[in-house]
Scaffold this motif. Structure first.
Motif, PDB file in Angstrom:
ATOM      1  N   GLY A  76      43.324  43.942  44.574  1.00 36.73           N
ATOM      2  CA  GLY A  76      43.686  44.690  43.375  1.00 36.73           C
ATOM      3  C   GLY A  76      45.192  44.788  43.259  1.00 36.73           C
ATOM      4  O   GLY A  76      45.908  44.843  44.264  1.00 36.73           O
ATOM      5  N   CYS A  77      45.680  44.759  42.049  1.00 35.71           N
ATOM      6  CA  CYS A  77      47.122  44.852  41.801  1.00 35.71           C
ATOM      7  C   CYS A  77      47.336  45.857  40.676  1.00 35.71           C
ATOM      8  O   CYS A  77      46.617  45.843  39.680  1.00 35.71           O
ATOM      9  CB  CYS A  77      47.659  43.480  41.411  1.00 35.71           C
ATOM     10  N   LEU A  78      48.308  46.714  40.847  1.00 44.43           N
ATOM     11  CA  LEU A  78      48.558  47.779  39.880  1.00 44.43           C
ATOM     12  C   LEU A  78      50.038  47.798  39.536  1.00 44.43           C
ATOM     13  O   LEU A  78      50.889  47.791  40.425  1.00 44.43           O
ATOM     14  CB  LEU A  78      48.144  49.117  40.488  1.00 44.43           C
ATOM     15  N   MET A  84      52.924  56.500  35.137  1.00 40.33           N
ATOM     16  CA  MET A  84      52.135  55.880  34.069  1.00 40.33           C
ATOM     17  C   MET A  84      51.602  54.556  34.598  1.00 40.33           C
ATOM     18  O   MET A  84      52.369  53.702  35.037  1.00 40.33           O
ATOM     19  CB  MET A  84      52.995  55.627  32.832  1.00 40.33           C
ATOM     20  N   LEU A  85      50.289  54.395  34.565  1.00 39.39           N
ATOM     21  CA  LEU A  85      49.680  53.147  35.002  1.00 39.39           C
ATOM     22  C   LEU A  85      49.702  52.176  33.827  1.00 39.39           C
ATOM     23  O   LEU A  85      49.056  52.396  32.813  1.00 39.39           O
ATOM     24  CB  LEU A  85      48.259  53.387  35.479  1.00 39.39           C
ATOM     25  N   ASP A  86      50.466  51.081  33.981  1.00 46.97           N
ATOM     26  CA  ASP A  86      50.643  50.126  32.895  1.00 46.97           C
ATOM     27  C   ASP A  86      49.558  49.054  32.864  1.00 46.97           C
ATOM     28  O   ASP A  86      49.108  48.654  31.803  1.00 46.97           O
ATOM     29  CB  ASP A  86      52.019  49.440  33.008  1.00 46.97           C
ATOM     30  N   ARG A  87      49.156  48.590  34.036  1.00 55.61           N
ATOM     31  CA  ARG A  87      48.211  47.480  34.087  1.00 55.61           C
ATOM     32  C   ARG A  87      47.535  47.449  35.452  1.00 55.61           C
ATOM     33  O   ARG A  87      48.151  47.760  36.463  1.00 55.61           O
ATOM     34  CB  ARG A  87      48.962  46.179  33.854  1.00 55.61           C
ATOM     35  N   ALA A  88      46.285  47.065  35.454  1.00 53.56           N
ATOM     36  CA  ALA A  88      45.551  46.898  36.711  1.00 53.56           C
ATOM     37  C   ALA A  88      44.738  45.613  36.638  1.00 53.56           C
ATOM     38  O   ALA A  88      44.098  45.332  35.618  1.00 53.56           O
ATOM     39  CB  ALA A  88      44.637  48.088  36.957  1.00 53.56           C
ATOM     40  N   ASP A  89      44.798  44.824  37.692  1.00 52.41           N
ATOM     41  CA  ASP A  89      44.005  43.599  37.803  1.00 52.41           C
ATOM     42  C   ASP A  89      43.190  43.677  39.083  1.00 52.41           C
ATOM     43  O   ASP A  89      43.717  44.028  40.140  1.00 52.41           O
ATOM     44  CB  ASP A  89      44.900  42.358  37.845  1.00 52.41           C
ATOM     45  N   ILE A  90      41.918  43.341  38.979  1.00 51.43           N
ATOM     46  CA  ILE A  90      41.023  43.349  40.134  1.00 51.43           C
ATOM     47  C   ILE A  90      40.335  41.999  40.210  1.00 51.43           C
ATOM     48  O   ILE A  90      39.791  41.520  39.212  1.00 51.43           O
ATOM     49  CB  ILE A  90      39.951  44.450  40.014  1.00 51.43           C
ATOM     50  N   ILE A  91      40.374  41.388  41.376  1.00 54.44           N
ATOM     51  CA  ILE A  91      39.635  40.151  41.620  1.00 54.44           C
ATOM     52  C   ILE A  91      38.697  40.422  42.788  1.00 54.44           C
ATOM     53  O   ILE A  91      39.123  40.896  43.842  1.00 54.44           O
ATOM     54  CB  ILE A  91      40.580  38.982  41.949  1.00 54.44           C
ATOM     55  N   TYR A  92      37.422  40.128  42.598  1.00 51.38           N
ATOM     56  CA  TYR A  92      36.424  40.436  43.610  1.00 51.38           C
ATOM     57  C   TYR A  92      35.426  39.288  43.692  1.00 51.38           C
ATOM     58  O   TYR A  92      34.846  38.897  42.685  1.00 51.38           O
ATOM     59  CB  TYR A  92      35.707  41.738  43.230  1.00 51.38           C
ATOM     60  N   ASP A  93      35.266  38.740  44.875  1.00 54.21           N
ATOM     61  CA  ASP A  93      34.331  37.636  45.096  1.00 54.21           C
ATOM     62  C   ASP A  93      33.077  38.197  45.752  1.00 54.21           C
ATOM     63  O   ASP A  93      33.059  38.490  46.930  1.00 54.21           O
ATOM     64  CB  ASP A  93      34.968  36.563  45.971  1.00 54.21           C
ATOM     65  N   LEU A  94      32.053  38.352  44.965  1.00 54.80           N
ATOM     66  CA  LEU A  94      30.799  38.916  45.450  1.00 54.80           C
ATOM     67  C   LEU A  94      29.782  37.845  45.806  1.00 54.80           C
ATOM     68  O   LEU A  94      28.870  38.064  46.575  1.00 54.80           O
ATOM     69  CB  LEU A  94      30.225  39.842  44.371  1.00 54.80           C
ATOM     70  N   GLY A  95      29.951  36.676  45.230  1.00 58.80           N
ATOM     71  CA  GLY A  95      28.934  35.647  45.397  1.00 58.80           C
ATOM     72  C   GLY A  95      27.995  35.698  44.210  1.00 58.80           C
ATOM     73  O   GLY A  95      28.413  35.940  43.084  1.00 58.80           O
ATOM     74  N   GLY A 110      30.701  48.030  37.720  1.00 60.77           N
ATOM     75  CA  GLY A 110      30.852  49.481  37.805  1.00 60.77           C
ATOM     76  C   GLY A 110      31.251  49.946  39.193  1.00 60.77           C
ATOM     77  O   GLY A 110      32.087  50.835  39.348  1.00 60.77           O
ATOM     78  N   GLN A 111      30.661  49.352  40.223  1.00 59.74           N
ATOM     79  CA  GLN A 111      30.991  49.721  41.603  1.00 59.74           C
ATOM     80  C   GLN A 111      32.441  49.366  41.938  1.00 59.74           C
ATOM     81  O   GLN A 111      33.164  50.155  42.550  1.00 59.74           O
ATOM     82  CB  GLN A 111      30.047  49.029  42.582  1.00 59.74           C
ATOM     83  N   VAL A 112      32.867  48.170  41.550  1.00 57.81           N
ATOM     84  CA  VAL A 112      34.232  47.720  41.860  1.00 57.81           C
ATOM     85  C   VAL A 112      35.253  48.560  41.101  1.00 57.81           C
ATOM     86  O   VAL A 112      36.247  49.022  41.682  1.00 57.81           O
ATOM     87  CB  VAL A 112      34.392  46.221  41.534  1.00 57.81           C
ATOM     88  N   GLU A 113      35.031  48.768  39.812  1.00 60.36           N
ATOM     89  CA  GLU A 113      35.972  49.575  39.034  1.00 60.36           C
ATOM     90  C   GLU A 113      35.999  51.018  39.513  1.00 60.36           C
ATOM     91  O   GLU A 113      37.062  51.642  39.583  1.00 60.36           O
ATOM     92  CB  GLU A 113      35.618  49.514  37.552  1.00 60.36           C
ATOM     93  N   GLY A 114      34.853  51.567  39.864  1.00 55.79           N
ATOM     94  CA  GLY A 114      34.802  52.930  40.380  1.00 55.79           C
ATOM     95  C   GLY A 114      35.561  53.080  41.687  1.00 55.79           C
ATOM     96  O   GLY A 114      36.309  54.042  41.879  1.00 55.79           O
ATOM     97  N   ALA A 115      35.404  52.124  42.588  1.00 50.31           N
ATOM     98  CA  ALA A 115      36.131  52.160  43.859  1.00 50.31           C
ATOM     99  C   ALA A 115      37.633  52.058  43.634  1.00 50.31           C
ATOM    100  O   ALA A 115      38.427  52.735  44.306  1.00 50.31           O
ATOM    101  CB  ALA A 115      35.651  51.039  44.768  1.00 50.31           C
ATOM    102  N   PHE A 116      38.029  51.233  42.681  1.00 50.48           N
ATOM    103  CA  PHE A 116      39.453  51.089  42.381  1.00 50.48           C
ATOM    104  C   PHE A 116      40.033  52.398  41.843  1.00 50.48           C
ATOM    105  O   PHE A 116      41.107  52.829  42.255  1.00 50.48           O
ATOM    106  CB  PHE A 116      39.659  49.951  41.374  1.00 50.48           C
ATOM    107  N   VAL A 117      39.315  53.043  40.936  1.00 57.62           N
ATOM    108  CA  VAL A 117      39.792  54.308  40.367  1.00 57.62           C
ATOM    109  C   VAL A 117      39.879  55.386  41.445  1.00 57.62           C
ATOM    110  O   VAL A 117      40.829  56.171  41.477  1.00 57.62           O
ATOM    111  CB  VAL A 117      38.879  54.744  39.200  1.00 57.62           C
TER     112      VAL A 117
END
Length: 91
Positions: free
Chosen positions: A24-26, A38-49, A59-66
């Motif tokens: 994740g990058c913020l 102020m959070l300007d941008r967030a990028d998440i890359i997740y390899d689940l298969g 939802g799980q990935v975004e929730g964990a990030f928040v």
């Protein structure tokens, strides 16, 4: 567990254990006068298969990030007993 070059921990032939990878990058702007963040941008890359239900996984990935962002912004960050030697990493 079979030894597989380049795969941490090897591969479980039964499929009970699997590895997932993510990053994740913020980007944030901090007002140096008020301390407001102020959070300007967030990028998440997740390899689940292969996903069974992509909406649940997203939802799980975004929730964990928040939750992680919230912990970083806490006024009094805390660490568990297991990382006492790493207290400097608890921002």
């Amino acid at each position: 567990m079979a030894d597989c070059a380049g795969v941490p921990g090897g591969v479980d032939p039964a499929g009970d254990i699997y590895n997932t990878y993510g990053v994740g990058c913020l980007e944030a702007t901090v007002d140096i006068l008020t301390g407001q963040i102020m959070l300007d941008r967030a990028d998440i890359i997740y390899d689940l298969g292969r996903s069974v239900n992509p909406f649940v996984d997203i939802g799980q990935v975004e929730g964990a990030f928040v939750i992680g962002v919230g912990q970083l912004g806490a006024d009094a960050p805390t660490c568990g007993v297991c990382c006492l030697e790493l207290l400097s990493l608890c921002v």
